[in-house]
Design a protein around this motif. Structure first.
Motif, PDB file in Angstrom:
ATOM      1  N   UNK A 209       0.824  -1.215   0.000  1.00  0.00           N
ATOM      2  CA  UNK A 209       0.000   0.000   0.000  1.00  0.00           C
ATOM      3  C   UNK A 209       0.858   1.265   0.000  1.00  0.00           C
ATOM      4  N   UNK A 210       2.083   1.160   0.494  1.00  0.00           N
ATOM      5  CA  UNK A 210       2.967   2.331   0.507  1.00  0.00           C
ATOM      6  C   UNK A 210       3.171   2.906  -0.888  1.00  0.00           C
ATOM      7  N   UNK A 219       1.716  14.919   3.350  1.00  0.00           N
ATOM      8  CA  UNK A 219       0.949  14.994   4.600  1.00  0.00           C
ATOM      9  C   UNK A 219      -0.067  13.865   4.728  1.00  0.00           C
ATOM     10  N   UNK A 220      -0.462  13.269   3.613  1.00  0.00           N
ATOM     11  CA  UNK A 220      -1.459  12.199   3.648  1.00  0.00           C
ATOM     12  C   UNK A 220      -0.939  11.006   4.439  1.00  0.00           C
ATOM     13  N   UNK A 221       0.343  10.714   4.315  1.00  0.00           N
ATOM     14  CA  UNK A 221       0.922   9.563   5.017  1.00  0.00           C
ATOM     15  C   UNK A 221       0.804   9.696   6.528  1.00  0.00           C
ATOM     16  N   UNK A 222       0.754  10.925   7.039  1.00  0.00           N
ATOM     17  CA  UNK A 222       0.634  11.136   8.480  1.00  0.00           C
ATOM     18  C   UNK A 222      -0.708  10.636   9.014  1.00  0.00           C
ATOM     19  N   UNK A 223      -1.686  10.473   8.135  1.00  0.00           N
ATOM     20  CA  UNK A 223      -3.029  10.057   8.540  1.00  0.00           C
ATOM     21  C   UNK A 223      -3.335   8.619   8.109  1.00  0.00           C
ATOM     22  N   UNK A 224      -2.316   7.920   7.634  1.00  0.00           N
ATOM     23  CA  UNK A 224      -2.499   6.528   7.204  1.00  0.00           C
ATOM     24  C   UNK A 224      -1.642   5.651   8.118  1.00  0.00           C
ATOM     25  N   UNK A 225      -2.259   5.003   9.102  1.00  0.00           N
ATOM     26  CA  UNK A 225      -1.480   4.234  10.083  1.00  0.00           C
ATOM     27  C   UNK A 225      -0.887   2.952   9.503  1.00  0.00           C
ATOM     28  N   UNK A 226       0.197   2.507  10.151  1.00  0.00           N
ATOM     29  CA  UNK A 226       0.764   1.199   9.839  1.00  0.00           C
ATOM     30  C   UNK A 226       1.705   1.161   8.660  1.00  0.00           C
ATOM     31  N   UNK A 227       2.115   2.311   8.140  1.00  0.00           N
ATOM     32  CA  UNK A 227       3.018   2.325   6.996  1.00  0.00           C
ATOM     33  C   UNK A 227       4.445   2.033   7.437  1.00  0.00           C
ATOM     34  N   UNK A 228       5.190   1.382   6.575  1.00  0.00           N
ATOM     35  CA  UNK A 228       6.615   1.132   6.808  1.00  0.00           C
ATOM     36  C   UNK A 228       7.391   2.318   6.239  1.00  0.00           C
ATOM     37  N   UNK A 229       8.107   3.091   7.087  1.00  0.00           N
ATOM     38  CA  UNK A 229       8.790   4.297   6.598  1.00  0.00           C
ATOM     39  C   UNK A 229       9.793   4.019   5.478  1.00  0.00           C
TER      40      UNK A 229
END
Length: 276
Positions: A209-210, A219-229
């Protein structure tokens, strides 16, 4: 599209819609890129007109039918069969027009729409290319100087290394893979009264999904939990390297290409210098 081809594309869309009993008296151009996207009035249908394999256009329609039942995406127009039509040299598909609510889509709402999209597509088993298949197309373009004759050699090397390194990171991470939109950037997101809806399913693919989140504003990534940086960063590198590569294609016709390749390559260099 070139002006002469665009005029024939409009004629093709009008002819197809009319043959299906839809009334066309006016045409608005919504988007002009690889495909010409038109709004036909007063029947109020969206026509996508492209030059390419009819099988690819039909797959996009089939995906639209399947995904619209489970995810926030645009759907084929329900008044006509979901079938790709060939007219002149063009392939025409007809889609339901999405009413717009106006205003911007805020990062939290953007992320919520992406999460809903991914929740709906997570268990769908649809035959689509893998993310790495798209990367391979870009690498093939970079490896063929005849197709990218204006690309400076130093930039060619940077782009090739960026694609190779980011692909390795993405594959080694072992993240769960699923059906993705493929290019859910802001240009493919429509703010409707019912909430954001994603359109243009031509580039659906399979991957983590990343890769989808990497197309959205940061900024959208800040509101999408569980992402691998690390995977998100590698995906952003892939996205920036690929869209820069497409602009160097000798057959690319996107307006303002020279400015875009300068800006995007500079953004890529910033990403490559960033440690995650």
């Amino acid at each position: 599209m070139r002006q002469d081809r665009a005029a024939r594309a409009v004629d093709a869309a009008t002819a197809v819609a009319t043959s299906l009993g839809l009334r066309v008296e006016d045409v608005d151009v919504l988007h002009d890129a690889n495909a010409l996207t038109l709004r036909l009035l007063p029947c109020d249908v969206v026509a996508r007109v492209a030059v390419g394999p009819v099988e690819q256009a039909q797959r996009e329609l089939d995906l639209g039918l399947a995904l619209s039942a489970v995810a926030p995406v645009g759907a084929p127009d329900p008044r006509v069969p979901a079938r790709a039509h060939v007219h002149d040299e063009f392939v025409v598909t007809l889609w339901a027009h999405l009413p717009t609510a106006g205003g911007e889509v805020f990062p939290a709402d953007y992320a919520q729409a992406l999460r809903a999209l991914h929740a709906g597509t997570r268990n769908l088993t649809v035959e689509v290319p893998h993310v790495t298949d798209r990367v391979a197309v870009a690498r093939g373009l970079l490896s063929d100087p005849e197709r990218t004759p204006e690309l400076p050699q130093a930039q060619r090397a940077v782009l090739l290394d960026a694609l190779a390194g980011a692909t390795t990171t993405l594959l080694r991470a072992g993240r769960r893979e699923q059906l993705l939109h493929g290019e859910p950037h802001a240009g493919n997101l429509v703010a409707t009264p019912a909430g954001p809806r994603f359109v243009d399913l031509e580039t659906c693919c399979r991957g983590p999904v990343e890769f989808d989140v990497a197309h959205a504003p940061d900024e959208v990534a800040d509101h999408y939990p569980g992402l691998d940086p690390a995977v998100l960063h590698a995906s952003r590198v892939l996205v920036m390297a690929m869209i820069t590569t497409w602009r160097w294609d000798r057959d690319d016709s996107l307006p303002d290409r020279e400015r875009l390749v300068r800006e995007w390559f500079a953004e890529l260099e910033v990403l490559l210098a960033r440690r995650v």
